[in-house]
Design an enzyme around this catalytic site. Sequence first.
Site, PDB file in Angstrom:
ATOM      1  N   ARG A 194     -14.058  19.193   7.587  1.00 56.11           N
ATOM      2  CA  ARG A 194     -15.031  19.417   8.569  1.00 56.11           C
ATOM      3  C   ARG A 194     -14.605  18.930  10.141  1.00 56.11           C
ATOM      4  O   ARG A 194     -15.260  19.960  11.114  1.00 56.11           O
ATOM      5  CB  ARG A 194     -16.371  18.330   8.012  1.00 56.11           C
ATOM      6  CG  ARG A 194     -17.237  18.885   7.298  1.00 56.11           C
ATOM      7  CD  ARG A 194     -18.129  17.584   6.742  1.00 56.11           C
ATOM      8  NE  ARG A 194     -17.543  16.871   6.237  1.00 56.11           N
ATOM      9  CZ  ARG A 194     -18.239  15.307   5.508  1.00 56.11           C
ATOM     10  NH1 ARG A 194     -19.396  14.803   5.341  1.00 56.11           N
ATOM     11  NH2 ARG A 194     -17.427  14.957   5.069  1.00 56.11           N
ATOM     12  N   GLN A 195     -13.937  19.184  10.379  1.00 57.79           N
ATOM     13  CA  GLN A 195     -13.258  18.491  11.930  1.00 57.79           C
ATOM     14  C   GLN A 195     -12.258  20.166  11.904  1.00 57.79           C
ATOM     15  O   GLN A 195     -10.624  19.699  11.517  1.00 57.79           O
ATOM     16  CB  GLN A 195     -12.021  17.465  11.854  1.00 57.79           C
ATOM     17  CG  GLN A 195     -12.716  15.927  11.574  1.00 57.79           C
ATOM     18  CD  GLN A 195     -12.173  15.035  11.344  1.00 57.79           C
ATOM     19  OE1 GLN A 195     -11.218  14.894  12.048  1.00 57.79           O
ATOM     20  NE2 GLN A 195     -12.283  13.844  10.796  1.00 57.79           N
ATOM     21  N   THR A 244     -23.557  12.003   2.207  1.00 57.30           N
ATOM     22  CA  THR A 244     -23.830  11.224   2.340  1.00 57.30           C
ATOM     23  C   THR A 244     -25.543  11.023   1.969  1.00 57.30           C
ATOM     24  O   THR A 244     -26.390  10.943   1.370  1.00 57.30           O
ATOM     25  CB  THR A 244     -24.561  10.222   3.576  1.00 57.30           C
ATOM     26  OG1 THR A 244     -25.249  11.192   4.688  1.00 57.30           O
ATOM     27  CG2 THR A 244     -23.060   9.896   4.191  1.00 57.30           C
ATOM     28  N   GLY A 245     -26.008  12.823   1.826  1.00 59.11           N
ATOM     29  CA  GLY A 245     -27.410  13.357   1.916  1.00 59.11           C
ATOM     30  C   GLY A 245     -28.740  13.033   1.819  1.00 59.11           C
ATOM     31  O   GLY A 245     -29.553  13.470   1.269  1.00 59.11           O
ATOM     32  N   GLY A 263       0.669  -1.273  -0.277  1.00 57.24           N
ATOM     33  CA  GLY A 263       0.255  -0.012  -0.007  1.00 57.24           C
ATOM     34  C   GLY A 263       0.437   1.346  -0.026  1.00 57.24           C
ATOM     35  O   GLY A 263       0.518   2.535  -0.377  1.00 57.24           O
ATOM     36  N   LYS A 314     -32.348  23.306  11.927  1.00 62.70           N
ATOM     37  CA  LYS A 314     -32.079  22.242  12.683  1.00 62.70           C
ATOM     38  C   LYS A 314     -31.230  21.672  13.408  1.00 62.70           C
ATOM     39  O   LYS A 314     -29.963  22.803  14.139  1.00 62.70           O
ATOM     40  CB  LYS A 314     -31.614  21.273  11.026  1.00 62.70           C
ATOM     41  CG  LYS A 314     -29.791  22.014  10.358  1.00 62.70           C
ATOM     42  CD  LYS A 314     -29.348  21.006   9.498  1.00 62.70           C
ATOM     43  CE  LYS A 314     -27.881  21.637   9.119  1.00 62.70           C
ATOM     44  NZ  LYS A 314     -27.437  21.394   8.039  1.00 62.70           N
ATOM     45  N   ARG A 360     -28.762  18.921  15.586  1.00 60.28           N
ATOM     46  CA  ARG A 360     -27.938  18.014  15.280  1.00 60.28           C
ATOM     47  C   ARG A 360     -27.876  17.292  16.557  1.00 60.28           C
ATOM     48  O   ARG A 360     -27.618  18.089  17.815  1.00 60.28           O
ATOM     49  CB  ARG A 360     -26.861  17.845  14.441  1.00 60.28           C
ATOM     50  CG  ARG A 360     -26.967  18.186  13.204  1.00 60.28           C
ATOM     51  CD  ARG A 360     -25.731  18.594  12.842  1.00 60.28           C
ATOM     52  NE  ARG A 360     -25.044  18.991  10.929  1.00 60.28           N
ATOM     53  CZ  ARG A 360     -25.280  17.806  10.037  1.00 60.28           C
ATOM     54  NH1 ARG A 360     -25.304  17.148  10.389  1.00 60.28           N
ATOM     55  NH2 ARG A 360     -25.654  18.190   9.209  1.00 60.28           N
ATOM     56  N   ASP A 366     -28.963  25.947   6.879  1.00 59.19           N
ATOM     57  CA  ASP A 366     -28.827  26.184   8.238  1.00 59.19           C
ATOM     58  C   ASP A 366     -29.033  27.365   8.246  1.00 59.19           C
ATOM     59  O   ASP A 366     -28.500  28.204   7.560  1.00 59.19           O
ATOM     60  CB  ASP A 366     -27.986  24.981   8.920  1.00 59.19           C
ATOM     61  CG  ASP A 366     -26.490  25.486   8.005  1.00 59.19           C
ATOM     62  OD1 ASP A 366     -25.979  26.526   8.160  1.00 59.19           O
ATOM     63  OD2 ASP A 366     -25.618  23.815   7.910  1.00 59.19           O
ATOM     64  N   HIS A 381     -14.849  24.541   3.897  1.00 62.77           N
ATOM     65  CA  HIS A 381     -16.584  24.505   4.940  1.00 62.77           C
ATOM     66  C   HIS A 381     -16.184  25.525   5.748  1.00 62.77           C
ATOM     67  O   HIS A 381     -17.189  25.634   6.156  1.00 62.77           O
ATOM     68  CB  HIS A 381     -16.265  23.642   5.570  1.00 62.77           C
ATOM     69  CG  HIS A 381     -17.504  22.584   6.419  1.00 62.77           C
ATOM     70  ND1 HIS A 381     -18.531  22.283   6.361  1.00 62.77           N
ATOM     71  CD2 HIS A 381     -17.538  22.337   7.271  1.00 62.77           C
ATOM     72  CE1 HIS A 381     -19.207  21.929   6.696  1.00 62.77           C
ATOM     73  NE2 HIS A 381     -18.777  22.421   7.911  1.00 62.77           N
TER      74      HIS A 381
END
Length: 330
Positions: free
Chosen positions: A108-109, A239-240, A50, A206, A208, A182, A142
């Site tokens: 996103r992190q 993921t939609g 790998g 929303k 979460r 959002d 993001h």
Amino acid sequence: MTAMNLTKNGTPKKRLMFFSGRAHPELAEEVAKHLDVTITPQSAYDFANGEIFVRFDESVRGSDAFVIQSHCAPINQWVMEQLIMVDALKRASAKRITVIMPFYPYARQDKKHKGREPISARLVADLFKVAGADRIMTVDLHTAQIQGFFDGPVDHLFAQNLLAQHVANMYSSENMVVVSPDSGRTKLAEKWADQLGGVPIAFIHKTRDPLKPNEVVANRVVGEIRGRLCVVIDDMVDTGSTIAKAVRQLLDEGAADVVLAATHGVLSGPAQQRLAECGAREVIFTNTLPIPEEKRFPGLTVLSIAPLLARAIQEVFEDGSVTSLFDGNA
């Protein structure tokens, strides 16, 4: 003893060299075509265990090197490959190395939600700096503060003009409202609304569960959407699940129709099926990430980000203004 004259006549010419990882060769080829350059040939392959090997087939000494890689799945492999490419360029004496990541990995992190969590977006910036990157070019982060994670220039490009122009061309006669998925993206919704001629905005509030990523607990629409074409905007669709629920809720609350526009089509797992069945009239992405045939569906439109990337690369190479690409509003 006479002193040697070491002065050379002429100034060395700047040389742009363009390199591509293996994640999204179609985008790299398109950018190279717009730049009127060829992708520098290289040997790149995986060992049996790998590990990744990269070697460039031409001298890169003194060049202004631009390395593009789209960070799709398997994301860690493509991050590592781009890091190895940057390291190879540094050790081969490239004069300047610009890392082009149309989709910034781990974006996103970007902060700790709870104790004992990493800030992986910062780690990615540190990795590229240590590898030898002088500059980063990316599209629609993001969160904008990620620019500050990298100790060097960051060219933050925006796909809004591209996406909004398509929406305006297709739906200018419709009674539109721009919907933020959002409350955190209402400023972006306002920019879209201005660009679409001062249309109203709405947003989906929303809730979460922090222990369940990609899962929304409850939604409610804030703003007047009944009888209007809702243009739902976002930076990415993974993921939609969230966006499909938002589309259905807007339609249930009386929206005439829904169009979804997002920069990055991550499209993990069942995203393709969710988007195809959510009821949206059109789903618009750019090609910052590859969207293969098996992830495509009727109603999907993919716009090319290559012309924007090529113009930004040209401006950086010529020491011009990247901000000028966005009418001074970048």
